[in-house]
Design an enzyme around this catalytic site. Sequence first.
Site, short mmCIF file in Angstrom:
data_model
loop_
_atom_site.label_atom_id
_atom_site.label_comp_id
_atom_site.label_asym_id
_atom_site.label_seq_id
_atom_site.Cartn_x
_atom_site.Cartn_y
_atom_site.Cartn_z
CE LYS A 225 -7.63 -3.86 6.73
NZ LYS A 225 -8.08 -3.11 5.54
CG ASP B 244 -2.87 4.08 4.58
OD1 ASP B 244 -3.85 3.89 5.32
OD2 ASP B 244 -2.66 3.40 3.55
CD1 TRP C 212 -1.69 -2.30 2.17
CD2 TRP C 212 -2.66 -1.78 0.21
NE1 TRP C 212 -2.51 -3.33 1.82
CE2 TRP C 212 -3.12 -3.05 0.63
CE3 TRP C 212 -3.13 -1.26 -0.99
CZ2 TRP C 212 -4.03 -3.79 -0.12
CZ3 TRP C 212 -4.03 -2.00 -1.74
CH2 TRP C 212 -4.48 -3.24 -1.30
#
Length: 355
Positions: free
Chosen positions: A190, A166, A99
């Site tokens: 999440k 992030d 990511w």
Amino acid sequence: MKKYNFNAGPSILPREVIENTAKQILDFNGSGLSLMEISHRAKDFQPVLDEAVALIKELLNVPEGYSVLFLGGGASLQFTQVPCNFLIKKAAYLNTGVWAKKALKEAKLYGEAVEVASSADANYTFIPKDYVIPTDADYFHITTNNTIYGTEIRREPDSPVPLIGDMSSDIFSRSVDVSKYDCIYAGAQKNLAMAGVTVIIVKDDKLGRAPREIPTMLDYRTHVEKGSMFNTPPVVPIYSALETLRWIKKSGGVEAMDKKAKQRAEIIYSEIDRNKLFKGTVREEDRSLMNICFVMNEEYAELEKPFMEFATERGMVGIKGHRSVGGFRASCYNAMSLEGAEALVACMKEFEAKK
């Protein structure tokens, strides 16, 4: 048989969050209408948004001068929205996984974006250290938790420039010094809510400085000015986020989440280190508390599939490791109980005893 949800995402949510959201889906606030079908401009929905924003600011101790947004597109959209708004001359990125690498790729579309360090050569098995952040960078971007590889940055690095983080897979699991960031973003599937909404925390006085025309939907100012209501927001995911934020506060806040995360991780990592069948995949000092990755020791490699079947039969759900790492991944987000961690360990011990 009780099941334990170790999926990496979308992932486990507190049962009461699921139940309370389900009730509102059937009948929102006694209106006779479903949460799925009400207008986002209905008088009963604005308080949902307002309370969610207030709880985020409270739980993370967000200083004055920051706005909280609820947008769509996931963290992947933020990979391009961040540099579009914040990259003026140069951006610096720490490459700690898939990511982070994707975020860097998108930043290069807007200007100079440099990789200050990477652990790619070691399949991202550690967090790089002793790197130099360019002092002329507009920001330093970090991915605080790496779901695929099981590494985590649990304290803000010392940086001569503002941070952008992030935090998609570890937000609300620990305290954060928000004042060090120009922007924090997190896909919600999440620790916060069902998939479909992204939380962004932006520093207001850093907006509007980019030397480019920003498309309306990509301009954070658009959404700050309209209170996340410029276009139809994802109403149900925002409501589920609100229920989760209420649950976090009631459960003791991020400090309690941090404590429980450490306890769960200690339970599972201790067994990985003790059990002759298994081994961890990353350096101990960089082990994630959210995504616990492990594989079979080489001499027991043929037992990977049998253990997966054994664990699945005993209610362990979603422990298959990402294809980039293999083996197993026990994702232990805020809603995972200590009981779940202990059940996985009992499973590992039982399997070892049979071999």
